[in-house]
Design a protein around this motif. Structure first.
Motif, short mmCIF file in Angstrom:
data_model
loop_
_atom_site.label_atom_id
_atom_site.label_comp_id
_atom_site.label_asym_id
_atom_site.label_seq_id
_atom_site.Cartn_x
_atom_site.Cartn_y
_atom_site.Cartn_z
N GLN A 501 0.80 -1.23 0.00
CA GLN A 501 0.00 0.00 0.00
C GLN A 501 0.83 1.27 0.00
OE1 GLN A 501 -4.15 0.40 1.42
NE2 GLN A 501 -3.39 -0.93 3.01
N ASP A 502 2.02 1.22 0.58
CA ASP A 502 2.82 2.45 0.66
C ASP A 502 3.45 2.79 -0.70
OD1 ASP A 502 4.37 0.23 0.71
OD2 ASP A 502 5.92 1.05 2.02
N ARG A 503 3.29 1.89 -1.70
CA ARG A 503 3.89 2.14 -3.02
C ARG A 503 3.02 3.05 -3.89
NH1 ARG A 503 8.29 -1.02 -4.43
NH2 ARG A 503 9.24 -1.73 -2.50
N GLY A 504 1.75 3.20 -3.55
CA GLY A 504 0.89 4.06 -4.39
C GLY A 504 -0.58 3.72 -4.22
N ILE A 505 -1.38 4.14 -5.21
CA ILE A 505 -2.84 3.92 -5.18
C ILE A 505 -3.15 2.75 -6.11
CG2 ILE A 505 -5.07 5.01 -5.70
CD1 ILE A 505 -3.49 7.73 -5.62
N PHE A 506 -4.05 1.85 -5.67
CA PHE A 506 -4.39 0.69 -6.50
C PHE A 506 -5.74 0.85 -7.19
CE2 PHE A 506 -0.99 -1.13 -4.02
CZ PHE A 506 -0.37 -1.95 -4.95
N PHE A 507 -5.85 0.22 -8.39
CA PHE A 507 -7.11 0.25 -9.15
C PHE A 507 -7.82 -1.10 -9.04
CE2 PHE A 507 -4.25 2.71 -12.35
CZ PHE A 507 -4.21 3.79 -11.49
N VAL A 508 -7.30 -2.01 -8.22
CA VAL A 508 -7.89 -3.35 -8.11
C VAL A 508 -8.15 -3.66 -6.64
CG1 VAL A 508 -6.82 -4.27 -10.20
CG2 VAL A 508 -5.57 -4.40 -8.05
N GLU A 509 -8.95 -4.70 -6.40
CA GLU A 509 -9.21 -5.10 -5.01
C GLU A 509 -9.05 -6.62 -4.91
OE1 GLU A 509 -13.09 -3.54 -4.35
OE2 GLU A 509 -14.06 -4.90 -5.76
N PRO A 510 -8.94 -7.15 -3.68
CA PRO A 510 -8.73 -8.60 -3.52
C PRO A 510 -9.77 -9.40 -4.28
CG PRO A 510 -8.53 -7.48 -1.41
CD PRO A 510 -8.97 -6.45 -2.38
N GLY A 511 -9.31 -10.44 -4.96
CA GLY A 511 -10.23 -11.30 -5.71
C GLY A 511 -10.29 -10.97 -7.19
N ASP A 512 -9.89 -9.74 -7.59
CA ASP A 512 -9.88 -9.39 -9.02
C ASP A 512 -8.86 -10.28 -9.75
OD1 ASP A 512 -11.68 -7.45 -8.49
OD2 ASP A 512 -10.37 -5.74 -8.87
N VAL A 513 -9.26 -10.84 -10.88
CA VAL A 513 -8.34 -11.69 -11.65
C VAL A 513 -7.54 -10.79 -12.60
CG1 VAL A 513 -8.15 -13.68 -13.19
CG2 VAL A 513 -9.98 -13.59 -11.50
N LEU A 514 -6.22 -10.88 -12.50
CA LEU A 514 -5.33 -9.99 -13.27
C LEU A 514 -4.48 -10.81 -14.23
CD1 LEU A 514 -4.00 -8.05 -10.15
CD2 LEU A 514 -6.03 -7.53 -11.48
N TYR A 515 -3.80 -10.10 -15.15
CA TYR A 515 -2.84 -10.79 -16.01
C TYR A 515 -1.51 -10.03 -15.99
CZ TYR A 515 -4.71 -7.44 -19.50
OH TYR A 515 -5.14 -6.32 -20.16
N ASN A 516 -0.47 -10.74 -16.42
CA ASN A 516 0.88 -10.17 -16.48
C ASN A 516 0.88 -8.97 -17.43
OD1 ASN A 516 3.58 -9.68 -16.80
ND2 ASN A 516 4.01 -11.54 -17.95
N GLY A 517 1.36 -7.81 -16.95
CA GLY A 517 1.41 -6.62 -17.81
C GLY A 517 0.23 -5.68 -17.63
N GLN A 518 -0.75 -6.08 -16.80
CA GLN A 518 -1.90 -5.20 -16.54
C GLN A 518 -1.48 -4.07 -15.59
OE1 GLN A 518 -5.50 -7.28 -15.45
NE2 GLN A 518 -6.45 -5.45 -14.59
N VAL A 519 -1.93 -2.85 -15.87
CA VAL A 519 -1.63 -1.71 -14.98
C VAL A 519 -2.66 -1.75 -13.85
CG1 VAL A 519 -1.54 0.81 -14.80
CG2 VAL A 519 -0.67 -0.32 -16.84
N ILE A 520 -2.17 -1.95 -12.60
CA ILE A 520 -3.11 -2.16 -11.50
C ILE A 520 -3.06 -1.02 -10.47
CG2 ILE A 520 -3.16 -4.67 -11.71
CD1 ILE A 520 -1.09 -4.73 -9.40
N GLY A 521 -2.18 -0.02 -10.72
CA GLY A 521 -2.12 1.07 -9.76
C GLY A 521 -1.24 2.20 -10.24
N GLU A 522 -1.23 3.28 -9.46
CA GLU A 522 -0.40 4.44 -9.77
C GLU A 522 0.75 4.50 -8.77
OE1 GLU A 522 -0.96 9.26 -9.54
OE2 GLU A 522 -2.62 8.10 -10.39
N HIS A 523 1.98 4.44 -9.27
CA HIS A 523 3.16 4.44 -8.40
C HIS A 523 3.39 5.85 -7.87
CE1 HIS A 523 7.71 3.39 -7.92
NE2 HIS A 523 7.04 3.23 -6.80
#
Length: 600
Positions: A501-523
């Protein structure tokens, strides 16, 4: 022959224009007493209802005291300015609708200036006088000043003003004396708007807008300026290249109420729809083939922005959409150009890429949103403004930006706009708010709304419209923060997100299925960072005090489609499917991304 009045309604977004048309339709007893109808009858497209804006101009007509009144609804949003100018050509007068609290707004100014330059007679309606804190007298003064500044003629400045509330269905010449009906407005239209001239002679019909039907193809809509059109006649179609093509009118329809009525003949002064003509463009004139009399052509606004559209090739493609191939996307985009005039589509470097040109981010976002609702899956790249070479100088589109906001947060907004090469032209108080006007490059607006709303606690009201092409203003700094990118494929865990969490703001929440290379937050720093949010907690059979504390996560940031388009960087795509909007890197594999970056 019935007398005809052609009147266009001009208003800023959300000042009550479509509601007023509803009430006029009710007053003219277009509906049976037991008929169930919705509000905002004219906004018949789901998107228009949700956003509360009119996107396409539409025509309806009512008969009042044996006079036919053609009402032309115009879009208030500057991204749809191409619609407005053409539509005004069909009118003999305009109703200018302004909010009794907000007064005339920047987009109102844009459309009104076009109407006044065409010599149309205005009627001013100050709407929503039942609202708290409204100031009808000040607004009336502001409208007069605005018309004066737009160089209205003496006759145009002697406009009639009505006050009322469209929502409650009344209009009056004095806001202190409400009535219970909207008829004073209809009476004023008959009295003040000139009757449509009905000259005889060689037929002249100018195509000002078009409709599309899967049964009969493209339908030309416009006004008959001279003579009359008859079903089955052979006519000449004057094209932009100077040629005259022989065509036959298959069917004629006039507007009656909310629908269209078949007509054998349409005389001068009326607005109608013509089917059976192929290969026409906006501005073409339908006239006599032997003795053609062409009308002056209508200029159409040029696009100012383009965006790359491509097929969805992410690991999750085809899971939600029905139409996923490049053939589907190509057909849909070219079909859209048949009725969306400010849109252009160009084939890209490979067969699955298309460059789509439009009037602004909202214009393109409305198209994308419509496509995803129809079941399309696609990806789009970062919006790019279109540069032009004028007199040997590189020029870019400049917009006029207006911001109304509380005084205590105005400094932050001015700073943000100035960083993006915005020049402040006006700063004045407006009630308890401050009114700011800037000239800013179109590319400076990309992503600006988000930043200004964040800095002002959501209290700023922003509007912008295209002004002109001017010399290039120099570099504008990019987004200062980097992206947080997913390293693995699979559902993300609360444990992993909590640790990051201290790395930035996230656009996803627990349980969301993601893939390699998806942008999931703002650093929070300027660089991109690749993280593993799939790893869970290692479980042991030894219980340690304090290790079982629950993860307390900040809520995820949710993007609307426009916000996502404004947010992405050059090396990112927005992936759009019927149910989800995801951000991703164009090159998903981290090692390949590094190699590509090293080559640049």
């Amino acid at each position: 022959m019935k007398s005809i009045r052609n009147v266009a309604i001009i208003a800023h977004v959300d000042h009550g224009k479509t509601t007023l048309v509803d009430k006029i339709l009710h007053e003219a007893k277009l509906f049976r007493s037991n008929q169930q109808i919705n509000e905002l009858i004219l906004d018949n497209n789901d998107l228009e209802r949700e956003r509360g804006i009119t996107i396409l101009s539409k025509n309806v007509s009512v008969t009042y005291k044996d006079v036919k009144i053609n009402i032309i609804d115009t879009p208030g949003h500057a991204d749809f300015g191409g619609e407005v100018e053409r539509v005004l050509k069909m009118a003999d007068g305009v109703i200018l609708l302004v909010d009794a609290f907000e007064g005339p707004m920047p987009q109102t100014r844009f459309v009104l200036s076009k109407a006044l330059s065409l010599g149309l007679k205005p009627i001013v309606v100050v709407n929503k006088v039942d609202k708290e804190n409204c100031r009808p007298d000040e607004v009336h003064e502001a409208v007069f000043d605005l018309m004066f500044n737009l160089e209205a003629t003496e006759e145009q400045l002697e406009f009639e003003t009505l006050y009322g509330s469209s929502k409650n269905g009344w209009m009056s010449h004095d806001y202190k004396q409400p009535t219970d009906t909207i008829t004073p407005l209809l009476d004023t239209i008959l009295e003040k708007i000139p009757a449509a001239p009905q000259p005889e002679g060689i037929p002249q019909f100018q195509i000002t807008s078009l409709d599309y039907s899967s049964f009969v193809g493209r339908i030309a809509i416009g006004r008959v300026y001279q003579g009359s059109l008859k079903e089955g006649d052979f006519m000449g179609l004057c094209k932009s290249d100077g040629t005259v093509k022989k065509v036959r009118i298959k069917e004629l329809h006039v507007f009656e109420g909310l629908g269209k009525l078949r007509a054998e003949e349409v005389k001068a002064g009326d607005i109608c729809a013509v089917t059976g003509i192929e290969d026409f463009e906006i501005g073409d004139t339908l006239t006599d083939f032997e003795n053609p009399e062409e009308m002056p052509r209508i200029a159409i606004d040029e696009p100012t922005m383009n965006m790359l559209f491509t097929i969805n090739n992410s690991p999750f493609f085809g899971k939600e959409g029905k139409f996923v191939t490049s053939r589907h996307i190509r057909d849909r985009l070219f079909k859209e150009t048949e009725k969306n005039l400010a849109l252009r589509v160009q084939e890209g470097e490979s067969e699955d890429k298309f460059i789509v040109f439009g009037r602004g981010i909202l214009h393109l976002a409305v198209l994308i949103e419509t496509m995803r609702r129809e079941g399309y899956e696609l990806q789009v790249g970062q919006p790019q403004v279109i540069y032009r070479e004028i007199d040997g100088q590189r020029c870019e589109p400049i917009e006029q930006l207006v911001i109304d906001l509380p005084e205590e947060v105005s400094g932050k907004a001015i700073e943000l706009v100035s960083q993006r090469k915005g020049e402040m032209k006006v700063m004045e108080p407006k009630g308890d708010m401050v009114h700011l006007e800037f000239e800013i490059p179109s590319r400076g607006l990309i992503g600006l709304r988000n930043n200004v709303l964040t800095a002002t606690g959501g209290e700023a009201v922003m509007n912008h419209r295209f002004k002109s092409y001017e010399p290039y203003k120099g570099e504008i700094p990019e987004r200062s923060s980097g992206s947080i990118i997913s390293m693995e494929q699979g559902p993300c865990t609360a444990y992993a997100l909590d640790k990051l969490q201290d790395r930035g703001i996230f656009f996803v929440e627990p349980g969301d299925v993601l893939y390699n290379g998806q942008v999931i937050g703002e650093h929070s720093k300027g660089s991109d960072i690749v993280v593993n949010v799939q790893k869970g907690k290692k479980l042991t059979n030894v219980r340690a005090a304090g290790s079982d504390k629950e993860a307390k996560l900040a809520p995820k940031k949710v993007f609307s489609l426009e916000e996502a388009l404004e947010y992405i960087q050059k090396d990112e795509y927005v992936e759009i499917t019927p149910q989800t909007i995801r951000l991703r890197k164009i090159i998903l594999d981290e090692n390949q991304r590094k190699r590509a970056a090293a080559k640049i």
